[in-house]
Design an enzyme around this catalytic site. Structure first.
Site, mmCIF file in Angstrom:
data_model
loop_
_atom_site.group_PDB
_atom_site.id
_atom_site.type_symbol
_atom_site.label_atom_id
_atom_site.label_comp_id
_atom_site.label_asym_id
_atom_site.label_seq_id
_atom_site.Cartn_x
_atom_site.Cartn_y
_atom_site.Cartn_z
ATOM 1 N NE ARG A 52 43.660 38.013 32.849
ATOM 2 C CZ ARG A 52 42.737 37.798 33.740
ATOM 3 N NH1 ARG A 52 43.013 37.085 34.833
ATOM 4 N NH2 ARG A 52 41.536 38.273 33.608
ATOM 5 C CB ALA A 54 41.500 46.117 36.696
ATOM 6 N NE ARG A 95 46.569 45.324 28.860
ATOM 7 C CZ ARG A 95 45.757 44.372 29.331
ATOM 8 N NH1 ARG A 95 46.218 43.476 30.175
ATOM 9 N NH2 ARG A 95 44.496 44.309 28.956
ATOM 10 C CG ASP A 243 40.018 45.996 32.832
ATOM 11 O OD1 ASP A 243 41.195 45.683 33.029
ATOM 12 O OD2 ASP A 243 39.145 45.172 32.539
#
Length: 352
Positions: A52, A54, A95, A243
């Site tokens: 995880r 970005a 995502r 992100d």
């Protein structure tokens, strides 16, 4: 492997034509490295937050395409490209908020489509080279973010960060933590306050862990302690990751970032956002257009394996919030620190 000193542990490793992820859901109690043997496993690892952050999921997505296309080298050019696009769309669905995943997948697909490679074997080799290039670039970009931001950290400062934008969220150095790591390397004494970051506790499980491993002076606080710590005069600056940065400077980051920024404005504490160029999305006009991922109710109704909310209770669990550009002092990027007015400065730095 149990927790211990973890110098050299990376979120993503590409070695001997094999892809490995550090399972971050098990930290800090266990350091477990998993080989990714299928595109479905990569998709699940991204969705379940085993990998995880970005920048890291952008790199993971690029390598995920390598895993997906491993057995496709017998295809001709047209069929290879068609299958590649299908797999990129599949990985992109894991995502929706972080722009880096879409950016990396698009870059890989566009590179192969623009190439003169004809056979599946040639296309696959170019695919690997492109993914490896994205990985190497991420390391250099994060180092550059650190170089541009390190001058902001002065002796004796208190720096608050939220969630994890550290080396675990990237290929190395991190984004928000990159200036911290370089300041620490250069002997600058400062303290980091790491918000716990409910509901998944990335701030305490990940940020505090990795900074502690590196020998940085770090103190963990729960999210609702941030205002108190600021009021006590212990925080001189906030640095967070993001992100996605919209064209007007609005940023999407882990849920709770908006509250931190509002509190910081009240106490007149500067707020900096750190990210590579790939996180800047000039095609998204404002934060209102960013899709906010909603996650499972169990993340809110349970603390670990223990239920902490009534059965049948209604739950909201947005993974991100939008911090308006008016609350942001500057955006630390690999190309320098971007300052207001963001609509003009972001366009000047990142268009073309």
């Amino acid at each position: 492997m149990n927790q211990g000193k973890a110098e050299g542990v990376k979120s993503i490793t590409w070695r001997d034509e094999r892809l490995f992820f550090l399972d971050q859901t098990l930290l800090p109690g266990e350091v477990k490295i998993e080989e990714q043997r299928s595109v479905e496993q990569v998709w699940d690892a991204i969705k379940q937050l085993k990998v995880r952050g970005a920048p890291a999921i952008g790199v993971a997505g690029a390598y995920g395409l390598v895993v997906a296309m491993r057995g496709k080298i017998s295809l001709d050019r047209g069929d290879f490209i068609q299958e590649l696009e299908k797999q990129a769309e599949y990985l992109d669905s894991s995502r929706p908020t972080a722009v880096n995943l879409h950016w990396a997948l698009t870059r890989v697909v566009d590179t192969l489509k623009a190439s003169n490679a004809r056979s599946g074997d040639e296309l696959f080799n170019l695919l690997k080279q492109t993914a490896e290039g994205i990985h190497a670039e991420d390391v250099e970009l994060c180092r550059s973010i650190g170089e541009h931001g390190v001058s902001l950290i002065r002796e004796g400062m208190g720096v608050l960060t939220h969630c994890n934008a550290g080396r675990l969220a990237t290929s190395d150095y991190g984004t928000a933590t990159a200036p911290m790591y370089l300041a620490h390397e250069r002997g600058i004494g400062f303290r980091v306050y790491s918000d716990e970051s409910r509901p998944l506790l990335q701030g305490s499980r990940l940020t505090a862990w990795e900074l502690q491993q590196a020998g940085v002076d770090v103190t963990t606080i729960t999210d609702n302690m941030a205002a108190f710590v600021m009021q006590q005069g212990l925080v001189d600056m906030v640095i967070v990751g993001t992100d996605r940065v919209a064209a007007n400077g609005d940023v999407a980051n882990k849920i709770g970032t908006l509250g931190v920024a509002i509190m910081a404005q009240y106490f007149r504490i500067p707020v900096y956002v750190a990210c590579p160029a790939s996180t800047v999305d000039l095609s998204t006009a404002t934060g209102a257009q960013i899709v906010i991922e909603e996650r499972e109710a169990e993340e809110v109704t349970h603390f670990g394996l223990r239920r902490t909310a009534p059965e049948g209770i209604q739950v909201r669990n947005p993974a991100f919030d939008i911090t308006p550009h008016e609350l942001i002092t500057g955006i630390i990027t690999d190309r320098g620190i971007i300052t207001p007015p963001f609509a003009e400065s972001l366009k000047a730095a990142f268009s073309g």
